[in-house]
Design an enzyme around this catalytic site. Structure first.
Site, PDB file in Angstrom:
ATOM      1  N   GLU A 257      33.502 131.620   5.937  1.00 26.06           N
ATOM      2  CA  GLU A 257      32.029 131.710   5.913  1.00 26.06           C
ATOM      3  C   GLU A 257      31.528 131.809   7.349  1.00 26.06           C
ATOM      4  O   GLU A 257      32.001 131.081   8.214  1.00 26.06           O
ATOM      5  CB  GLU A 257      31.473 130.444   5.236  1.00 26.06           C
TER       6      GLU A 257
ATOM      7  N   GLU B 176      20.775 129.971  10.781  1.00 26.05           N
ATOM      8  CA  GLU B 176      20.546 128.819   9.913  1.00 26.05           C
ATOM      9  C   GLU B 176      19.734 127.793  10.695  1.00 26.05           C
ATOM     10  O   GLU B 176      20.050 127.459  11.834  1.00 26.05           O
ATOM     11  CB  GLU B 176      21.882 128.215   9.455  1.00 26.05           C
TER      12      GLU B 176
END
Ligand SMILES: *[C@@H]1O[C@H](CO)[C@@H](O)[C@H](O)[C@H]1NC(C)=O
Ligand SMILES: *[C@@H]1O[C@H](CO)[C@@H](O)[C@H](O)[C@H]1NC(C)=O
Ligand SMILES: *[C@@H]1O[C@H](CO)[C@@H](O)[C@H](O)[C@H]1NC(C)=O
Ligand SMILES: *[C@@H]1O[C@H](CO)[C@@H](O)[C@H](O)[C@H]1NC(C)=O
Ligand SMILES: *[C@@H]1O[C@H](CO)[C@@H](O)[C@H](O)[C@H]1NC(C)=O
Ligand SMILES: *[C@@H]1O[C@H](CO)[C@@H](O)[C@H](O)[C@H]1NC(C)=O
Ligand SMILES: *[C@@H]1O[C@H](CO)[C@@H](O)[C@H](O)[C@H]1NC(C)=O
Ligand SMILES: *[C@@H]1O[C@H](CO)[C@@H](O)[C@H](O)[C@H]1NC(C)=O
Length: 383
Positions: free
Chosen positions: A140, A145
Site C-alpha cells: 500500500e 493522507e
C-alpha cells in the site's frame, strides 16, 4: 561503526536515486481521469466504512450521483465530497465517497493527482492512495493522507515483513518510522505547509506524483506556483528527471519493490473520525481540543453545513503513466471485458472487500499507528 554504515548507506541511496531518471526516463500515458468522463473506470464502495471505523457510509454510485457527492462541476473539475446537506441524527453515519480504480498498474508506473481543493475540517480524513487487488497483500502506498486541521501531508508505505524505510535517503520530508510492517507503516511528514487544508486551496492547489519503480517509491508534492513545467500541461509521455528531490523516498535497497509490491489500484476516499482522525489524542491535538472532545459528537451529527463545506476534493485530473514493456499487460487489459485477472470489476469486489480474507481484518489494525492501537479500547468505550 555507525558512521561507516551511514555513509555506505547514503552512497547506496544516492546510487539508487541517480539511476532513476536514466533507467526510466520516459513514461507513457495509459489512463487519464478528467472532465466529464472522470468517474468512468472507478468502483464506488457502496457500504459503510468497515475498514477504518469511520462514521461514514461510502455510498454507491447511484446515490453518490443523485445526492451530488460525486460529480463534475461547471468548470469540468471532479468533485468528491462529504454530505453537507443532511441533518444527521445521533447514532447515524454521514454519507461520503470512496472510489477505487478498476485497473491495476504495475511496478514501473507514475501516478499523478492535480487538484484545486482537498478535503479538510475537524473529523475529516481524506486520502489518495494505492493498494494491491488482494490488499493488504501486495503493499500500500499512501500518497496523500491527512486528518482534521493538520497542516502537512503524511505519506506512508505499508508492506510485508522485511520492508523498511532507509533513514538516509534523499528526500525533503521527515522520517517518522522505519518499519513499513508495523501499525503506522513507514511514515514521512511533508514539510510544505501548502500540501493540505486551507493553505493548499488558497494556493490554487497543486500536484501530487508518485513514482512506483523497481528502484524505489518516490513521492513529490508541488504547490501550484512550483509545479514543474512538464506537469503543467502533461502530454502523452512524461519523465521525472526535472522533478528534483522527492518529499519521500523509499529506495529498494531496504524494501525491494518488485518483491513486496503487486500492481496497484488507486483509491480516493474521505472518511470521518475513525481510527486516525477520531483518536482522542489526535483529535484533541489537531482540532484544538474540540468542544466535547469526542470527534463524532462534535462534528458528524447535526447540520452538515458549514462544518463540512470544505470536505471535498476538486480535481483537475488523475493520470497514470507506465514504462514501456511493463505497460503492455495493462494496456491490453484496459479494454478487455471480463477475463482479465488484473482488472475485472468482479475480481476487485471479491478480493478487496472479501470478509473471508483475514488479512483485511488484520490490516485494519496493522495500518494503524501504534498510538492508535493503544487507544482503540478507549475509543470503543467512548463511541
Ligand atoms: C444505492 O444505495 C441506496 C441506499 O442504500 C439503495 O437504496 C440503492 O438501492 C442502492 N442502489 C444500487 C444501484 O445499488
Ligand atoms: C532518522 O534519523 C533521525 C536523525 O538521526 C532520527 O532523529 C530519527 O529518529 C531517525 N528515524 C528513524 C525512523 O529511524
Ligand atoms: C516491524 O513491525 C512488525 C509488526 O509489528 C514486527 O513484527 C517486526 O519485528 C518489526 N521489525 C523491526 C525490524 O522492528
Ligand atoms: C525529460 O524532461 C525534461 C523536461 O522536464 C526534458 O528536458 C528532457 O529532455 C526529458 N528527457 C527525456 C529523456 O525525455
Ligand atoms: C529485488 O529482488 C529481485 C529478485 O530477488 C532482484 O532480481 C533485484 O535485483 C532486487 N532489486 C534490488 C534493487 O535489490
Ligand atoms: C486537549 O487539548 C487542549 C489544548 O487544545 C489541552 O489543553 C488539553 O490538555 C488536551 N486534553 C487532553 C486530554 O489531551
Ligand atoms: C455545502 O458545501 C458546498 C461547498 O462544498 C457549498 O457550496 C454549500 O453551500 C454547502 N452547504 C450546503 C447546505 O449545501
Ligand atoms: C465491508 O463491507 C463489505 C460490504 O458489505 C463487505 O463485503 C466486506 O466483507 C466488509 N469488510 C470487512 C473487513 O468487514
Amino acid at each position: 561503526m555507525k558512521g561507516v554504515l551511514t555513509s555506505v548507506s547514503i552512497g547506496l541511496a544516492l546510487a539508487v536515486l541517480s539511476v532513476v531518471p536514466g533507467a526510466h526516463a520516459d513514461y507513457n500515458l495509459v489512463q487519464t481521469w478528467a472532465g466529464q468522463s472522470f468517474f468512468d473506470g472507478w468502483q464506488f464502495y457502496g457500504a459503510y466504512d468497515n475498514l477504518t471505523n469511520g462514521d461514514t457510509i461510502w455510498v454507491n454510485q447511484s446515490l453518490a450521483t443523485s445526492s451530488h457527492l460525486a460529480y463534475v462541476d461547471g468548470n469540468g473539475k471532479a468533485i468528491i465530497k462529504v454530505d453537507n446537506t443532511t441533518n444527521v441524527l445521533y447514532n447515524d453515519k454521514r454519507n461520503s465517497v470512496r472510489i477505487t480504480t478498476t485497473n491495476s498498474f504495475p511496478v514501473g508506473s507514475v501516478f499523478i493527482l492535480d487538484a484545486l481543493h482537498l478535503p479538510y475540517g475537524c473529523s475529516v480524513w481524506p486520502a489518495f492512495w494505492t493498494m494491491g487487488p488482494n490488499w493488504p497483500i501486495g503493499g500500500e502506498i499512501d500518497i496523500l493522507e491527512t486528518v482534521n486541521l493538520m497542516t502537512q501531508n503524511q505519506m506512508a508505505v505499508h508492506a510485508a515483513s522485511g520492508c523498511t524505510k532507509a533513514n538516509n535517503s534523499q528526500q525533503t520530508g521527515i522520517n517518522n518510522n522505519a518499519n513499513c510492517t508495523d501499525g503506522t507503516g513507514c511514515t514521512v511528514l511533508e514539510t510544505n505547509t501548502k500540501s493540505v487544508g486551507a493553505a493548499f486551496a488558497s494556493a490554487q492547489g497543486g500536484v501530487y506524483a508518485a513514482q512506483f519503480d523497481v528502484s524505489g517509491i518516490y513521492i513529490w508534492f508541488w504547490s501550484r506556483a512550483s509545479v514543474p513545467a512538464n506537469l503543467q500541461n502533461p502530454g502523452s509521455t512524461i519523465n521525472t528527471t526535472a522533478w528534483g528531490t522527492p518529499s519521500a523516498a523509499y529506495p529498494s535497497s531496504t524494501c525491494n519493490i518488485t518483491n513486496y509490491f503487486t500492481a496497484q489500484k488507486l483509491v480516493l476516499d474521505i472518511t470521518l473520525c475513525g481510527d486516525w482522525a477520531g483518536v482522542p489524542s489526535v483529535y484533541n491535538a489537531t482540532c484544538s481540543g474540540g468542544t466535547t472532545g469526542v470527534c463524532y459528537t462534535d462534528n458528524v451529527i447535526g447540520a452538515g453545513s458549514p462544518r463540512y463545506d470544505n470536505a471535498y476534493f476538486q480535481i483537475n485530473y488523475v493520470r497514470v503513466y507506465t514504462v514501456d514493456g511493463v505497460t503492455s499487460s495493462v494496456l491490453s487489459s484496459l479494454h478487455r471485458t471480463s477475463t482479465s485477472s488484473i482488472s475485472t470489476p468482479t475480481s476487485t469486489s471479491t478480493s478487496s472487500k472479501s470478509g473471508s480474507n483475514p488479512g483485511v481484518v488484520l490490516n485494519v489494525s496493522s495500518s494503524l499507528p501504534l498510538f492508535v492501537l493503544l487507544f482503540i479500547g478507549a475509543l470503543a468505550i467512548l463511541v
